[in-house]
Each structure stands twice: as C-alpha cells, then as structure tokens.
Design a protein around this motif. Sequence first.
Motif, PDB file in Angstrom:
ATOM      1  N   ILE A  29      -9.467  -3.055   0.914  1.00 28.49           N
ATOM      2  CA  ILE A  29     -10.269  -2.051   1.632  1.00 28.49           C
ATOM      3  C   ILE A  29      -9.367  -1.185   2.510  1.00 28.49           C
ATOM      4  N   ARG A  30      -8.393  -1.809   3.139  1.00 30.47           N
ATOM      5  CA  ARG A  30      -7.453  -1.022   3.951  1.00 30.47           C
ATOM      6  C   ARG A  30      -6.718  -0.004   3.079  1.00 30.47           C
ATOM      7  N   ASN A  31      -6.317  -0.439   1.894  1.00 31.56           N
ATOM      8  CA  ASN A  31      -5.623   0.485   0.990  1.00 31.56           C
ATOM      9  C   ASN A  31      -6.555   1.566   0.455  1.00 31.56           C
ATOM     10  N   ILE A  32      -7.808   1.206   0.220  1.00 23.69           N
ATOM     11  CA  ILE A  32      -8.793   2.211  -0.220  1.00 23.69           C
ATOM     12  C   ILE A  32      -9.003   3.241   0.890  1.00 23.69           C
ATOM     13  N   ASP A  33      -9.104   2.773   2.136  1.00 22.91           N
ATOM     14  CA  ASP A  33      -9.239   3.689   3.280  1.00 22.91           C
ATOM     15  C   ASP A  33      -8.052   4.652   3.352  1.00 22.91           C
ATOM     16  N   ARG A  34      -6.899   4.111   3.063  1.00 23.99           N
ATOM     17  CA  ARG A  34      -5.648   4.855   3.175  1.00 23.99           C
ATOM     18  C   ARG A  34      -5.501   5.945   2.131  1.00 23.99           C
ATOM     19  N   PHE A  35      -6.154   5.739   0.987  1.00 21.29           N
ATOM     20  CA  PHE A  35      -5.991   6.704  -0.102  1.00 21.29           C
ATOM     21  C   PHE A  35      -6.454   8.089   0.315  1.00 21.29           C
ATOM     22  N   THR A  36      -5.635   9.081   0.006  1.00 21.67           N
ATOM     23  CA  THR A  36      -6.003  10.478   0.242  1.00 21.67           C
ATOM     24  C   THR A  36      -5.710  11.249  -1.042  1.00 21.67           C
ATOM     25  N   LEU A  37      -6.051  12.513  -1.055  1.00 22.31           N
ATOM     26  CA  LEU A  37      -5.750  13.335  -2.229  1.00 22.31           C
ATOM     27  C   LEU A  37      -4.237  13.420  -2.464  1.00 22.31           C
ATOM     28  N   GLU A  38      -3.468  13.246  -1.400  1.00 20.54           N
ATOM     29  CA  GLU A  38      -2.011  13.300  -1.553  1.00 20.54           C
ATOM     30  C   GLU A  38      -1.484  12.081  -2.308  1.00 20.54           C
ATOM     31  N   THR A  39      -2.153  10.941  -2.123  1.00 19.62           N
ATOM     32  CA  THR A  39      -1.673   9.726  -2.798  1.00 19.62           C
ATOM     33  C   THR A  39      -2.535   9.396  -4.015  1.00 19.62           C
ATOM     34  N   THR A  40      -3.415  10.302  -4.402  1.00 25.38           N
ATOM     35  CA  THR A  40      -4.317  10.010  -5.517  1.00 25.38           C
ATOM     36  C   THR A  40      -3.539   9.593  -6.770  1.00 25.38           C
ATOM     37  N   GLY A  41      -4.094   8.603  -7.459  1.00 21.16           N
ATOM     38  CA  GLY A  41      -3.473   8.140  -8.705  1.00 21.16           C
ATOM     39  C   GLY A  41      -2.447   7.047  -8.518  1.00 21.16           C
ATOM     40  N   GLN A  42      -2.212   6.623  -7.272  1.00 24.95           N
ATOM     41  CA  GLN A  42      -1.186   5.592  -7.087  1.00 24.95           C
ATOM     42  C   GLN A  42      -1.734   4.184  -7.303  1.00 24.95           C
ATOM     43  N   PHE A  43      -0.780   3.270  -7.375  1.00 24.50           N
ATOM     44  CA  PHE A  43      -1.044   1.874  -7.732  1.00 24.50           C
ATOM     45  C   PHE A  43      -0.545   1.060  -6.539  1.00 24.50           C
ATOM     46  N   PHE A  44      -1.503   0.748  -5.626  1.00 24.19           N
ATOM     47  CA  PHE A  44      -1.135   0.093  -4.366  1.00 24.19           C
ATOM     48  C   PHE A  44      -1.263  -1.421  -4.455  1.00 24.19           C
ATOM     49  N   ASN A  45      -0.174  -2.093  -4.181  1.00 24.91           N
ATOM     50  CA  ASN A  45      -0.229  -3.537  -4.039  1.00 24.91           C
ATOM     51  C   ASN A  45      -0.966  -3.878  -2.732  1.00 24.91           C
ATOM     52  N   TYR A  46      -1.388  -5.117  -2.601  1.00 23.11           N
ATOM     53  CA  TYR A  46      -2.209  -5.483  -1.432  1.00 23.11           C
ATOM     54  C   TYR A  46      -1.496  -5.244  -0.101  1.00 23.11           C
ATOM     55  N   ASP A  47      -0.165  -5.347  -0.142  1.00 21.93           N
ATOM     56  CA  ASP A  47       0.578  -5.158   1.108  1.00 21.93           C
ATOM     57  C   ASP A  47       0.828  -3.691   1.425  1.00 21.93           C
ATOM     58  N   GLY A  48       0.287  -2.813   0.591  1.00 20.58           N
ATOM     59  CA  GLY A  48       0.436  -1.386   0.864  1.00 20.58           C
ATOM     60  C   GLY A  48       1.620  -0.744   0.164  1.00 20.58           C
ATOM     61  N   SER A  49       2.449  -1.562  -0.472  1.00 21.52           N
ATOM     62  CA  SER A  49       3.583  -0.997  -1.207  1.00 21.52           C
ATOM     63  C   SER A  49       3.076  -0.410  -2.528  1.00 21.52           C
ATOM     64  N   VAL A  50       3.871   0.468  -3.110  1.00 18.83           N
ATOM     65  CA  VAL A  50       3.495   1.076  -4.390  1.00 18.83           C
ATOM     66  C   VAL A  50       4.107   0.255  -5.516  1.00 18.83           C
ATOM     67  N   LEU A  51       3.263  -0.164  -6.443  1.00 20.41           N
ATOM     68  CA  LEU A  51       3.763  -0.941  -7.586  1.00 20.41           C
ATOM     69  C   LEU A  51       4.313   0.000  -8.645  1.00 20.41           C
ATOM     70  N   PRO A  52       5.375  -0.398  -9.313  1.00 15.91           N
ATOM     71  CA  PRO A  52       5.868   0.429 -10.423  1.00 15.91           C
ATOM     72  C   PRO A  52       4.950   0.261 -11.630  1.00 15.91           C
ATOM     73  N   TRP A  53       4.869   1.259 -12.460  1.00 18.67           N
ATOM     74  CA  TRP A  53       4.032   1.151 -13.654  1.00 18.67           C
ATOM     75  C   TRP A  53       4.594   0.117 -14.608  1.00 18.67           C
TER      76      TRP A  53
END
Lengths: 280, 294
Positions: A256-280
Amino acid sequence: MSSTIDADRRALLAALAGLTASWGTIRPAGAEDIEAVTAPAQPRTTVLITGSNRGLGLEFARQYAARDWRIIATCRRPESADQLNELASGNPDMFVEALDVTDHEAVDRLAARYRQVPIDVLVNNAGIGGGMENQLFGRLQYEVFSTVMAVNAVGPIKMAEAFIEHVKASGLKKIMTVSSSQGSIAQVNMPMLYWYRSSKSAVNMLMANLALQLKRRGVTVGLVTPGATATDFIAEEFRKRIPNIRQPDQATADMIRNIDRFTLETTGQFFNYDGSVLPW
Amino acid sequence: MSSLTNAVSALWLAAVLALISVFGGAAVSPVRAAAHTGPQILDQQEVPVLQESLGEDYVPTVLITGSNRGIGLEFARQYLERGWSVIATARRPDAAEALNALAEKYPDRLAIEQLDVTDHARVDALAAKYADRPIDVLLNNAGIGGGSQNQVFAQKMDYAVFEEVLRVNAVAPLKITEAFWKQVAASRDKKIITVSSSQGSIERATRPSLYFYRSSKAALNMVMRNLAELLKRREIIVGLVNPGPTDTDFMAGLPKSMLRPTPDAVADMLRNIDGLTLETTGSFLQYDGSIIPW
C-alpha cells in the motif's frame, strides 16, 4: 406508503445524488439491463480488490477499510469468505462481490453494475501459483499453464479493460497489480516454477505496455510485490522453512505504501516491497 | 489449487536441493521426499550414447520448426549450405513449395516433417521417431504475431488470440525442449535456440502495442532463462536470438526500407548461435551480437 413507491423514490434520490456529485454515468458497457449500484452522495475514495477472501487480498480490504475508503472486495465464493464477510458486516461502504477473474462475462457484468462508481485504485491481487509439482521439467502439466496464465496475466489486463472508465473517472486513477520478484527474468538463478514465473513476466509486460498507453490519460499503472509472505499461497509445511517470512499485514502495508508512492512519473515500474525497483 | 507453493519457498527448497546434490545427497531425506524439482528429475535421466563418431565425418543436425517460409526456410537453406543435416518441420508440408524444392536439391540431408508445434502428441511422436538421432541445434523458430488489430487495449482485445499466441510462442518451445533434450544432450554442439524478439524486452517497451505478442515473448524469455539454468548441468547451451525487423510475411505491411533482408537476418542469428557457449547460456542476443535487456 407502499414499498414500491418507496423503492422508486430511493432509486430516484440515489440517481440524483449521483448526478449532483457530478460523477455522471460511466460507460454502460452494453449492459443497460443490469441494475447499477448507485454512488452515495458523499464522494469517497474507492478501491476494488480481486481475490479478497484471504491472505493479501483480505489484508488489503482490512487496511483500506481502516483508512475509511469505500471497498469493493471480490472473491470467487463470497458464501465461504467468512473473514471478509465479517469485515464487511456493519460497514455500509464495503461491498463483497462474487467474481472469478477468468470469467470475462462476469467481469463485464460487474463493471456494468458499478458503472456509476468511480474507482480510484484497482488492485489486481487475485493470483495462483499453479502447484510446484505441475511445473517440473520432464513432468510439465500444460493444462495448468493455461489456468495460471488466465488468472495471473489475462485476469489483470481484462480487469483493467473492463474498469478503465471507472478509474479514469476517479481522483487517484491507479491500476495496480500484485506481481512477484519471481517474475524478474534478470533474477532467475534456480530453475523452477515455469508457469508461475512466466505468467508474472507476461503480466509485467502487459502492465508496462498499459502504463505507456494510459500515461497521457493521467492513469498510473504499477506492479508491486509482497515478498515471501505467510499466507495460504505458501503451503504450511514450506512456510516454516523460510527464514524471515513476512506477515500478511506487513507485506500489505508495504504494498500500500508503494501504491501510494506511485505517480505518473513512476508509472509502469516494478516496485519490490522495500520500495526498490526490481529489474525485469 | 489448494497446496499452492509460493515461489520463494520453492527457491529456498531448490537451494536446499542444490546443497544436497553438492554434498552427495546422503541424508536430509524428509526434504528430498517432499519435493520434486526439475533438477532432480533431470538428474535421474540417462542420456543415450547416440554419436558414433565425432571425427571429421560427423554431420551435425539441426531441427527447425516453422521452416516452410521466411526465417525458418532461410535457416534450412543456410544450414544445408554449411553441410548440415536438417530436419525441417512445417504445419502443411504439402503447401511448403520452397522447402520441397530445397529437398530436391539436398535429398540426403533434408528431411521434411509435418508438425503443428501446439500439437503435443505430434511433438512426442516426432521425438520418438528421432529418438536415436543426435540433434546439435534444436531451433524453435515457429512463431505468430496474433495480428496487431486483435490486441488493442480498450478497443479490441481478443483473448482467444492471446491464448493461441502463448501456445505457439511460449509453450511450444518448452514442450519441444522437454521432448527433444536428450537428443540434444547426445549431440556434439548441444544447443537449444529460440527465435525471440526485441519486442519481448520489457525494458525497451517505449510505445504501447502488441500486448499479446510482447507478453508471449516475455513469458518465453522467462522460460528459456530457467531452462538455461536447468540444462547447464547437462552441458546444453540455451539461447534466445532476435532477427530484427525482417522482410518476411511476418512483417507484411511495413515499408521495405524498415526491413532487413532475410538472408542477412539469418546469417546474423547463425553467427550468434555459433558464438553461444555454456558461459553465455541464457543470453538474449540482438542480431548485432549485443545483449538485449529483459
């Protein structure tokens, strides 16, 4: 006053309330004969969660309800979703709906029913693992692959398609899908879970595409992961063997914290639970 | 779907099993009894000795799916020119005129076989027919696009097409690998290669299009990355190659100026296939030899 008149008046009032809230009517979706759930006069932030009867989906419902959001919680068999029903009882802003995400007609019907309700956050949470024993090289059960794909990859894109107008009509405008770090091709080291993993790679691609498509319409699309969590998704005998297994409340709070954090600038990203970006 | 095991628990288990195999698997029987993992099944399999000779007279074999036209046909032609034996499959060999013409030119080295890659019984039957034949390169070339008009979000998403695209592009290469890996393991070159697409790179998606096709290639890439790890222990090399936009029926409608000639695209992929080693197994290779990100 007869009950018929009463019902008519209620419907009229509700319709007026819907109009005065200037939400208008979201696309009829070719199902005018389906009775619409009317939006109460007071606008509320609304979330729709699939697979909400247990585990992470139930926890999503609980935590969003604690925020006083309106919840549309779906699951395949509401009649046996005891915990969800208990959560919903006494909460007029929690709607429990029967939905199998692989039943596309049912998805369309649900979208039609809620055509007057803007949905701020669509959470594609429903997912299956397919059973490890069905995806062992040398004994691959191909019919299971179809089911895993239908739920994990096709389900979310179909939901997004059916509810896109509801999301566009909302304030937050977010389409979020629970993916898995197991869907990261770059992080593969041990060979296993062909079906589960490839379904998550497939949904990642679908959502990356969707993010590109919806960005200019102001809709944010995202992928979140819970990490290894102690739910029914992991068979009990395995849970004990996972060091530092996470609890559903923590895993969901992180998502939920990561969902809150999502903005149009970060749209399409793959956020791990700790907030880091996972590689594809 | 009751006893679903999460990926992470499986990862943990796989790690344990890896340790067991490293330490000889003497004890820890409860874990071993509880889990059936790919590596375990694979390790129980015997690979038959199929090579009679690895001397100068060794004629390597490639099996190519979807060989009736386009890139598949050109693969057959170029491998034949190199002196290889080719097993070329097509859904309808009767209608594969160019392939049949090639068979007249190379009657001893080209075998044409009927195969719809989504027909798993037929895949198994073909694998049984060639049970004694080492296959140096198993080349999963057959693929479909699904039609761009069938995968437009919120306009027309034909989900039946998605299922078909997944069956051909992602499932079939895995099924064919499952059916033929022993013949590959018994060969000299030991390579399992799949034609993927840069459209399958999530990283490189910059415009929304081809939802189903792209998603099938991402799924395929995941499957092959797993197989690369699995088959490494049998010294089988797994690779993904990308032809780039090529002047074939697959790309009908695009201006020719945007497309590469088929012989060039195939020559590039062949060079990349030749260059793959166990050290680079699992790579996703652009036609120019660079690595495509996932």
